[in-house]
Design an enzyme around this catalytic site. Structure first.
Site, PDB file in Angstrom:
ATOM      1  N   ASP A 174       0.712  -1.118   0.068  1.00 61.78           N
ATOM      2  CA  ASP A 174       0.461   0.043  -0.207  1.00 61.78           C
ATOM      3  C   ASP A 174       1.315   1.540  -0.319  1.00 61.78           C
ATOM      4  O   ASP A 174       1.624   1.420   0.730  1.00 61.78           O
ATOM      5  CB  ASP A 174      -1.032  -0.268   0.952  1.00 61.78           C
ATOM      6  CG  ASP A 174      -2.056   0.920   1.076  1.00 61.78           C
ATOM      7  OD1 ASP A 174      -3.384   0.363   1.244  1.00 61.78           O
ATOM      8  OD2 ASP A 174      -1.437   2.645   1.093  1.00 61.78           O
ATOM      9  N   ILE A 175       0.589   2.118  -1.068  1.00 61.30           N
ATOM     10  CA  ILE A 175       1.352   3.362  -0.931  1.00 61.30           C
ATOM     11  C   ILE A 175       1.161   4.436   0.276  1.00 61.30           C
ATOM     12  O   ILE A 175       2.773   5.378   0.517  1.00 61.30           O
ATOM     13  CB  ILE A 175       0.710   4.488  -2.642  1.00 61.30           C
ATOM     14  CG1 ILE A 175       1.939   5.332  -2.736  1.00 61.30           C
ATOM     15  CG2 ILE A 175      -0.127   4.934  -1.708  1.00 61.30           C
ATOM     16  CD1 ILE A 175       1.381   5.355  -4.128  1.00 61.30           C
ATOM     17  N   ASN A 227     -12.700  -3.353   2.371  1.00 60.90           N
ATOM     18  CA  ASN A 227     -14.033  -2.014   2.220  1.00 60.90           C
ATOM     19  C   ASN A 227     -14.790  -2.456   0.909  1.00 60.90           C
ATOM     20  O   ASN A 227     -14.761  -2.542  -0.004  1.00 60.90           O
ATOM     21  CB  ASN A 227     -13.014  -0.277   2.337  1.00 60.90           C
ATOM     22  CG  ASN A 227     -12.305  -0.690   3.599  1.00 60.90           C
ATOM     23  OD1 ASN A 227     -12.758  -0.610   4.430  1.00 60.90           O
ATOM     24  ND2 ASN A 227     -11.376  -0.105   3.759  1.00 60.90           N
ATOM     25  N   GLY A 257     -15.880   3.067   3.343  1.00 57.77           N
ATOM     26  CA  GLY A 257     -14.559   4.055   3.106  1.00 57.77           C
ATOM     27  C   GLY A 257     -13.701   3.845   1.564  1.00 57.77           C
ATOM     28  O   GLY A 257     -12.765   4.037   1.793  1.00 57.77           O
ATOM     29  N   GLN A 258     -14.086   2.652   0.896  1.00 56.71           N
ATOM     30  CA  GLN A 258     -14.254   2.580   0.247  1.00 56.71           C
ATOM     31  C   GLN A 258     -13.434   3.029  -1.487  1.00 56.71           C
ATOM     32  O   GLN A 258     -14.208   4.250  -1.601  1.00 56.71           O
ATOM     33  CB  GLN A 258     -14.995   0.977  -0.937  1.00 56.71           C
ATOM     34  CG  GLN A 258     -13.597   1.030  -2.097  1.00 56.71           C
ATOM     35  CD  GLN A 258     -14.413  -0.395  -2.852  1.00 56.71           C
ATOM     36  OE1 GLN A 258     -16.010  -0.810  -2.604  1.00 56.71           O
ATOM     37  NE2 GLN A 258     -14.484  -1.004  -4.064  1.00 56.71           N
ATOM     38  N   HIS A 280     -10.358  -5.165  -3.783  1.00 53.95           N
ATOM     39  CA  HIS A 280      -8.507  -5.268  -2.599  1.00 53.95           C
ATOM     40  C   HIS A 280      -9.527  -5.896  -1.030  1.00 53.95           C
ATOM     41  O   HIS A 280      -9.723  -5.350  -0.995  1.00 53.95           O
ATOM     42  CB  HIS A 280      -8.183  -4.081  -3.377  1.00 53.95           C
ATOM     43  CG  HIS A 280      -9.006  -3.178  -2.389  1.00 53.95           C
ATOM     44  ND1 HIS A 280      -9.252  -1.920  -3.239  1.00 53.95           N
ATOM     45  CD2 HIS A 280      -8.196  -1.881  -1.377  1.00 53.95           C
ATOM     46  CE1 HIS A 280     -10.016  -1.281  -2.592  1.00 53.95           C
ATOM     47  NE2 HIS A 280      -9.267  -1.151  -1.233  1.00 53.95           N
ATOM     48  N   LEU A 281      -7.660  -6.421  -1.322  1.00 56.80           N
ATOM     49  CA  LEU A 281      -8.297  -7.618   0.572  1.00 56.80           C
ATOM     50  C   LEU A 281      -6.380  -6.352   1.407  1.00 56.80           C
ATOM     51  O   LEU A 281      -5.998  -6.694   0.771  1.00 56.80           O
ATOM     52  CB  LEU A 281      -7.786  -8.699   0.626  1.00 56.80           C
ATOM     53  CG  LEU A 281      -7.974  -9.208   1.917  1.00 56.80           C
ATOM     54  CD1 LEU A 281      -8.959  -8.782   2.680  1.00 56.80           C
ATOM     55  CD2 LEU A 281      -7.889 -10.405   1.797  1.00 56.80           C
ATOM     56  N   HIS A 282      -6.754  -6.108   2.011  1.00 57.95           N
ATOM     57  CA  HIS A 282      -6.272  -5.415   3.114  1.00 57.95           C
ATOM     58  C   HIS A 282      -5.435  -5.967   4.032  1.00 57.95           C
ATOM     59  O   HIS A 282      -6.133  -6.713   4.662  1.00 57.95           O
ATOM     60  CB  HIS A 282      -6.141  -4.369   3.751  1.00 57.95           C
ATOM     61  CG  HIS A 282      -6.817  -2.615   2.756  1.00 57.95           C
ATOM     62  ND1 HIS A 282      -6.010  -1.707   2.849  1.00 57.95           N
ATOM     63  CD2 HIS A 282      -7.982  -3.408   2.442  1.00 57.95           C
ATOM     64  CE1 HIS A 282      -6.944  -0.326   2.271  1.00 57.95           C
ATOM     65  NE2 HIS A 282      -8.010  -1.492   2.017  1.00 57.95           N
TER      66      HIS A 282
END
Ligand code: 5GP
Ligand code: ZN
Length: 117
Positions: free
Chosen positions: A33-34, A90, A96-97, A103-105
């Site tokens: 993640d950036i 999300n 908050g998407q 995507h899975l965090h």
């Protein structure tokens, strides 16, 4: 223009935008993640564009399993499996998407709090 043309994560998958790639196979890409929210913060995505969890079909069950199992494998590789980690999908505004490509965090390397914000 199709969804995939504009989609940020499709651009990362096509290597049009740089990312720190952690894993790639036929169906799944994982990258850092950036804007990491924990010492380990990895995004695990299907290579096929799917906008949100609401757009999953029965035929995607195997793919979702691959995302989750890949997150677990990366957690193990990063040495956080035994201590614990969090995985989050999300979905849409109230969660908050912000990027509309599933995507899975994977978050870990610190103690998480509950409930989440
Ligand atoms: P969401 O809020 O949609 O669940 O998560 C989107 C995630 O994508 C955020 O954690 C955000 O930091 C990350 N992100 C946004 N833009 C980029 C980018 O250009 N590259 C990478 N690697 N991550 C990004
Ligand atoms: Zn996409």
């Amino acid at each position: 223009m199709s969804d995939t043309t504009d989609c940020l994560f499709c651009k990362i998958i096509r290597r049009e935008i740089p990312a720190t790639i952690i894993h790639e196979d036929e169906r799944v890409l994982a990258f850092a993640d950036i804007n990491p929210q924990a010492p380990v913060h990895v995004l695990v995505v299907p290579k096929r564009h799917i906008a949100s969890l609401n757009d999953l079909a029965a035929g995607d069950d195997g793919l979702v399993g691959e995302l989750v199992r890949r997150a677990a494998a990366i957690a193990a590789a990063r040495g956080i499996a035994a201590g614990g980690y969090r995985t989050v999908f999300n979905c849409n505004r109230d969660a908050g998407q912000t990027v509309f490509h599933v995507h899975l965090h994977l978050l870990g390397g610190r103690r998480m709090t509950w409930p989440p914000g």
